[in-house]
Scaffold this active site. Structure first.
Site, PDB file in Angstrom:
ATOM      1  N   LYS A 235     -45.481 -19.020 123.024  1.00 37.23           N
ATOM      2  CA  LYS A 235     -45.583 -19.716 121.733  1.00 37.23           C
ATOM      3  C   LYS A 235     -44.282 -19.604 120.952  1.00 37.23           C
ATOM      4  O   LYS A 235     -44.181 -20.066 119.817  1.00 37.23           O
ATOM      5  CB  LYS A 235     -46.735 -19.118 120.908  1.00 37.23           C
ATOM      6  CG  LYS A 235     -48.112 -19.324 121.556  1.00 37.23           C
ATOM      7  CD  LYS A 235     -49.199 -18.792 120.664  1.00 37.23           C
ATOM      8  CE  LYS A 235     -50.530 -18.594 121.362  1.00 37.23           C
ATOM      9  NZ  LYS A 235     -51.179 -19.824 121.788  1.00 37.23           N
ATOM     10  N   CYS A 373     -60.517 -22.251 120.009  1.00 32.59           N
ATOM     11  CA  CYS A 373     -60.895 -20.876 120.388  1.00 32.59           C
ATOM     12  C   CYS A 373     -61.223 -20.053 119.140  1.00 32.59           C
ATOM     13  O   CYS A 373     -60.868 -18.863 119.049  1.00 32.59           O
ATOM     14  CB  CYS A 373     -59.801 -20.181 121.199  1.00 32.59           C
ATOM     15  SG  CYS A 373     -59.403 -21.043 122.713  1.00 32.59           S
TER      16      CYS A 373
HETATM   17  N1  C6P Z   1     -53.947 -19.821 120.714  1.00 32.49           N
HETATM   18  C1  C6P Z   1     -53.955 -22.225 120.403  1.00 32.49           C
HETATM   19  O1  C6P Z   1     -53.837 -23.389 120.797  1.00 32.49           O
HETATM   20  P1  C6P Z   1     -52.662 -16.042 124.717  1.00 32.49           P
HETATM   21  O2  C6P Z   1     -53.532 -17.077 125.357  1.00 32.49           O
HETATM   22  O3  C6P Z   1     -53.039 -14.657 125.147  1.00 32.49           O
HETATM   23  O4  C6P Z   1     -51.197 -16.326 124.863  1.00 32.49           O
HETATM   24  O5  C6P Z   1     -52.929 -16.141 123.134  1.00 32.49           O
HETATM   25  C2  C6P Z   1     -54.229 -16.011 122.642  1.00 32.49           C
HETATM   26  C3  C6P Z   1     -54.233 -16.168 121.157  1.00 32.49           C
HETATM   27  C4  C6P Z   1     -54.546 -15.078 120.366  1.00 32.49           C
HETATM   28  N2  C6P Z   1     -54.496 -15.145 119.026  1.00 32.49           N
HETATM   29  C5  C6P Z   1     -54.168 -16.281 118.393  1.00 32.49           C
HETATM   30  C6  C6P Z   1     -54.106 -16.287 116.891  1.00 32.49           C
HETATM   31  C7  C6P Z   1     -53.865 -17.421 119.128  1.00 32.49           C
HETATM   32  O6  C6P Z   1     -53.533 -18.533 118.482  1.00 32.49           O
HETATM   33  C8  C6P Z   1     -53.915 -17.382 120.546  1.00 32.49           C
HETATM   34  C9  C6P Z   1     -53.686 -18.615 121.360  1.00 32.49           C
HETATM   35  C10 C6P Z   1     -53.711 -21.094 121.372  1.00 32.49           C
HETATM   36  O7  C6P Z   1     -54.238 -21.970 119.236  1.00 32.49           O
HETATM   37  C11 C6P Z   1     -54.500 -21.272 122.630  1.00 32.49           C
HETATM   38  S1  C6P Z   1     -56.230 -21.125 122.355  1.00 32.49           S
END
Ligand code: C6P
Length: 415
Positions: A235, A373
């Site tokens: 990100k 999510c």
């Molecule tokens: N949000 C979104 O489109 P990972 O998948 O482990 O890199 O990140 C998970 C995650 C945890 N906390 C927050 C606040 C997030 O935004 C995310 C990932 C993405 O909003 C994919 S659902």
């Protein structure tokens, strides 16, 4: 930190910056790509791509295991990336930076390593209603295993946490606060420093999910005084499969390892294993070496631009987008907190968000649609889903105009 009320002007040379991102210069559905799904994954500049190619071409070997030249090069680059991340977060010590596979993995590491040791039947864990599933489900699993309870900080209709209610949740059984810095669905920036101070006044440690904060403004873990800070590389212009858990050294020392295997040990016999020192105790097996080095390069790239300049540009963009979309008949902005960063969620009257997303794609505009999510948050808001535009420092006002024009085009189809 971005706010929707300050007037800091953008000083970024965005067109020059955009030239660093090859992926942005393509057409989708016959139109110039407008990439506004940065909260899901942001794009990589050529400097990061080049760093990955250089590693693979000249340095690749396993780390910490051999004295030969390539292993030394790989180890130096990997540990150099750890130092880069230490400085990026202003962590006191290099050993407080643990490489994980991402935010989800970082939070699960704290759940397994700290939570399973220190949380018992009857204990309470405080989360907020804004949390991403990654910061809910691990704690729910732990609570089910231990007989602990989750307590949830509520919010107002704008998407701001209610701090009086937060303060009222603490009692003698509170063991942990785990809270997001920035909501991925609404963009609300939570007052982490204040929340940490209150938790510490009760002797309770705090984990911060910084997945949507670290890419957008300077994060100083010492100033926040948090105990754990989790985020993902993909990100913030880095590769997938890599992330960071910052942990206060004293807490990391107390934690049990989550995964057993090579590199996390000091000595092994069939009777007993002694563990390596932190951070290696938590990095069992061969780690994603290239991805960690790539993340280091991404952080170097962001730091060269400057996190304050990035925050100011994204703030100006968010403000502009809020005005433009807010003025469109039938468009409702979801999440209007005074403190926001980089995210604009909205609904369009009479049109399902998935249709909005699909039709915007035909205009070349990439947004995310769905529950993001964050199903408990959607339930609180009384919506099944939203469309979400999420910005990076390489986005422009012209792209916001393309989004607004795209929404008008979608509305015409449904008129
Ligand atoms: N949000 C979104 O489109 P990972 O998948 O482990 O890199 O990140 C998970 C995650 C945890 N906390 C927050 C606040 C997030 O935004 C995310 C990932 C993405 O909003 C994919 S659902």
């Amino acid at each position: 930190m971005n706010t929707t009320t300050s007037t800091t002007p953008s000083t970024l040379a965005v067109e020059r910056i955009r030239a660093d991102f090859p992926i942005l210069h393509q057409r989708v559905a016959g139109r110039p790509l407008v990439y506004l799904d940065n909260a899901a994954s942001s794009q990589m500049p050529q400097a990061v791509i080049d760093r990955l190619v250089h590693y693979r071409t000249h340095e690749h070997a396993n780390i910490h295991r051999a004295v030969h030249t390539l292993s030394e090069r790989a180890t130096t680059a990997y540990e150099g990336a750890r130092r880069t991340l230490q400085h990026f977060l202003n962590a006191r010590e290099e050993r407080e930076i643990i490489f994980t596979s991402g935010t989800t993995d970082s939070i699960n590491l704290v759940m397994q390593g700290w939570g399973r040791k220190f949380i018992a039947a009857g204990d309470e864990i405080i989360l907020s209603v804004l949390e991403h599933h990654s910061n809910i489900v691990p704690w729910q699993m732990l609570a089910a295993e231990k007989g602990a309870t989750l307590r949830v900080v509520p919010m107002n209709d704008a998407g701001e946490l209610l701090l009086d209610d937060y303060a009222a949740l603490f009692n003698a059984r509170t063991r942990l606060v785990s809270v997001g810095h920035v909501s991925n669905a609404l963009g609300s920036v939570n007052p982490i420093q204040q929340m940490v101070a209150l938790a510490h006044a009760h002797g309770v440690p705090v984990l911060v999910d910084g997945a949507q904060a670290a890419p957008h403004f300077a994060v100083d873990v010492q100033a926040l005084d948090c105990d754990f800070y989790a985020f993902s590389g993909h990100k913030m212009c880095g590769p997938t499969g890599i992330g960071v858990l910052y942990g206060r050294a004293a807490l990391l020392e107390q934690m049990q390892p989550f995964k057993g295997g090579g590199d996390m040990i000091h000595t092994v016999t069939f009777e007993k294993t002694t563990y390596n020192t932190i951070p290696h105790k938590f990095e069992a097996g061969t780690p994603p070496i290239a991805a960690a080095i790539g993340l280091g390069a991404a952080v170097d790239y962001l730091s060269a631009i400057g996190m304050p300049a990035i925050a100011a540009h994204e703030h100006a963009l968010l403000q502009y987008a809020t005005q433009q979309l807010g003025a469109l008949p039938g468009v409702r902005l979801v999440g209007t907190a005074a403190q926001k960063a980089a995210v604009l969620s909205f609904t369009v009257a009479g049109i399902h968000p998935h249709d909005v997303g699909t039709l915007l794609n035909q205009e070349g505009v990439a947004v995310r649609t769905g529950h993001h999510c964050a199903q408990p948050l959607m339930q609180r808001l009384g919506v099944a889903a939203t469309s979400r535009a999420s910005f990076a420092f390489y986005n422009t006002q012209a792209e916001v105009d393309a989004l607004a024009a795209g929404i008008r085009a979608v509305q015409k189809i449904f008129a």
